[in-house]
Design an enzyme around this catalytic site. Sequence first.
Site, PDB file in Angstrom:
ATOM      1  N   GLU A  49      40.309  43.326  56.696  1.00  0.00           N
ATOM      2  CA  GLU A  49      40.699  42.907  57.931  1.00  0.00           C
ATOM      3  C   GLU A  49      42.397  43.126  57.999  1.00  0.00           C
ATOM      4  O   GLU A  49      43.118  42.145  58.241  1.00  0.00           O
ATOM      5  CB  GLU A  49      40.460  41.420  58.614  1.00  0.00           C
ATOM      6  CG  GLU A  49      38.948  41.447  58.888  1.00  0.00           C
ATOM      7  CD  GLU A  49      38.484  40.341  59.458  1.00  0.00           C
ATOM      8  OE1 GLU A  49      39.135  39.300  59.885  1.00  0.00           O
ATOM      9  OE2 GLU A  49      37.606  40.236  60.138  1.00  0.00           O
ATOM     10  N   GLU A  74      30.836  42.657  57.699  1.00  0.00           N
ATOM     11  CA  GLU A  74      30.823  41.047  58.263  1.00  0.00           C
ATOM     12  C   GLU A  74      29.786  40.918  59.639  1.00  0.00           C
ATOM     13  O   GLU A  74      30.354  41.983  60.670  1.00  0.00           O
ATOM     14  CB  GLU A  74      32.065  40.661  58.365  1.00  0.00           C
ATOM     15  CG  GLU A  74      32.745  40.148  57.297  1.00  0.00           C
ATOM     16  CD  GLU A  74      33.915  39.474  57.302  1.00  0.00           C
ATOM     17  OE1 GLU A  74      34.249  38.724  58.085  1.00  0.00           O
ATOM     18  OE2 GLU A  74      34.848  39.729  56.188  1.00  0.00           O
TER      19      GLU A  74
HETATM   20  O1  AHR Z   1      33.730  35.351  57.311  1.00  0.00           O
HETATM   21  C1  AHR Z   1      34.614  34.506  57.807  1.00  0.00           C
HETATM   22  C2  AHR Z   1      36.068  35.224  58.121  1.00  0.00           C
HETATM   23  O2  AHR Z   1      35.710  36.066  58.952  1.00  0.00           O
HETATM   24  C3  AHR Z   1      36.262  36.178  57.133  1.00  0.00           C
HETATM   25  O3  AHR Z   1      37.005  35.729  55.827  1.00  0.00           O
HETATM   26  C4  AHR Z   1      37.226  37.361  57.532  1.00  0.00           C
HETATM   27  O4  AHR Z   1      37.328  38.497  57.160  1.00  0.00           O
HETATM   28  C5  AHR Z   1      36.646  37.389  59.076  1.00  0.00           C
HETATM   29  O5  AHR Z   1      37.675  37.275  60.023  1.00  0.00           O
END
Ligand code: AHR
Length: 531
Positions: free
Chosen positions: A214, A337
Site C-alpha cells: 500500500e 488482501e
Molecule cells: O489487513 C489489515 C491492513 O489492511 C493491512 O495491514 C494493510 O495493508 C491494509 O490496509
Amino acid sequence: MWVRAQPAFLLPFQVGFDYNGISMIPYLSNGFQPQRQEDKAMARIIVNTARSKGTINRNIYGHFAEHLGRCIYGGLYAGENSDIPNVNGMRADVVQALKNIAIPVLRWPGGCFADTYHWMDGIGPKQERKTIVNTHWGGVTEDNSFGTHEFMELCRQLGCDAYISGNVGSGTVQELSDWIEYCNMGGISPMSALRRKNGQDEPWNIPYWGLGNEAWGCGGNMRAQYYADECRKFATYMRSYAPGQKMVRIACGANTADYHWTKTVVENARDQIDAISLHYYTVPGTWEDKNAATEFTSGDYYQTLARTLFMDELIENHSRIIRQYARGKKIGLVVDEWGTWFKVEPGTNPGFLYQQNTMRDALVASLNLNIFNNHCDSVIMANIAQTVNVLQSMILTEGARMVLTPTYHVFEMYKGHQDAQQLECYAQTAMIGEGGESVPQLHASASRAADGSILVTIANTSLTDDCPIQCFIDVPQTAKATARVLCGDAHAHNTFDAPDTVAPAALEVLLENGELRAALPPCSVAAFTIR
Ligand code: AHR
C-alpha cells in the site's frame, strides 16, 4: 417436486452454447441473465466441460499473516516455552488445521507493518533481538521473537510457499537486496554466511517477494509515478541467486478502483516486475460506521454480498489495463488482501482488528473464490486477510482453545479447485436483494482435477429461499456425485463453547444423464464432486 428440463432448452447448451444462433459464451464469464418468469422454481447451472480459461493456480487459496493483534503472537506462534502444545514455537493445533485446507502460500510480515519492518531486528539469538513498537497496530511492543527463521519454520511445517512483503516505505534498496541474499543465496556471501551462523545452512529459495505494501497509503503515501520509479529501482536489486531459481517480483498495486495506479506502475515498471497486487476489502456500511460482524440487518447482508461482487469488475478492469500496458509481457494479478472488514468485537483492542465470522463471511468467501477461479487466466494468487484472529480469519484462538470459522470450512470445501482446470460455468438465476441491493441468487465456479473428478461450488445467497437446482454437465453415464453443504442463519457462527454450530454436512444429490439435481438451503455454500 423435481421438474425435468424441456429438451428444447437443454439441447443448445449441450451443443456448444449456441442458442438459436446466438452464442451464450459472453454470459459465462461476465454476467447473469435474468430468469424467465416460468423458470423461477428451478435454477439452472451449466458447466461447459469443453471450455476452460486454464489452470486455477493453487495460490488463489493463499493466506496473509501480519504482525497485527493476535495473528502471529498467540495465533500462529505460541513460543517455544509455551504451555500450548507447539512444535518449535508454532501452535500444533493451528498448523494442523491449516494443513487440512492445503494452505499453498503465506504472505508475511504485513500489511502496513511490512513497511516499518527491518528484517535484521528479527534474526540471531532471541534475547539479543531489538524490541520495537508496532506503530500501526495498537502501539504494542514487538520483541521480534518471530522473525525470518521462525516464518520459514512455520512455512516448512505448513508445507506452503513463502511470500515476503519487502520494506520499500522506510527501508533501503540495500536492506531488501540483503534480505533476499540472506534467504536465497546458496554459495558463499556475506548474507549467506550470516544465515549459516544463525543456524540455517541451506537457502530457503523464497519465490515470492513484494515491493512494499500500500505504497499509496501506509507504505509511504507515494504518488503513482514516484512509486513506479521506486519500484524500478528496488526491483533492479532483487536477484535470483541460482540458475532457474524462481523469483516473482510483485509490485504494490492499487487500492480498489484506482486504475490510474495500475496503469502508471505497469507502464513504467513492466520490465522490472512479474506481477502487481490489488487490495479490496468488503466493508458494509461506511468506513466510519462499519457493520458489526454478528449483528446486521438483511439489508446489510445483501449490501455485503453486492459489495463483494464488485471484485469481479475490479479484476476485469485491472487485468485489462495490465494487459494493455504490459505490451506482451505476462504480468499476473495478485489479490494479496481481501476479505470482510467489520467493527472490532466489543471490549477488544481497536488496533487488533479482531472480529467474529458468520455464515455471511462464508458467502463472501464463496463469491470471492468463485470470482478468482473464473479469472484464473489473470489472477495468479490471492491472500485472504488474515489467517488467525484478524479480520476474515480461518481460525480464532483464545489461550489454548481454537475454533474454526465458517470461512475456514469454505476453504476446505473449495480445496479441490487448487491446480485444477477451470471449467466455464454459467448460472441462470434470479436477481434478489433488499434495500436497493441486488445480487444473483446463485453464484458458481467449476473445475476438473488431474484425476478427472469435477468440483462444482455454488452459493445460494438468498436469506429466505431454498433453491432447487438443475446442473447440466457432460459426464459419463457411470459418473457418481456426492455433495456437501455449509448453511445456517446468516448470523450463525462458531464460538469456543459451541465450536460446531456451523460445519459442513452431507447434501442429497441426484445425477442422471448429465443432469445433477439438488436443493440448496437458504444462505448456503455447496460443493458437488462428480467422479
Ligand atoms: O489487513 C489489515 C491492513 O489492511 C493491512 O495491514 C494493510 O495493508 C491494509 O490496509
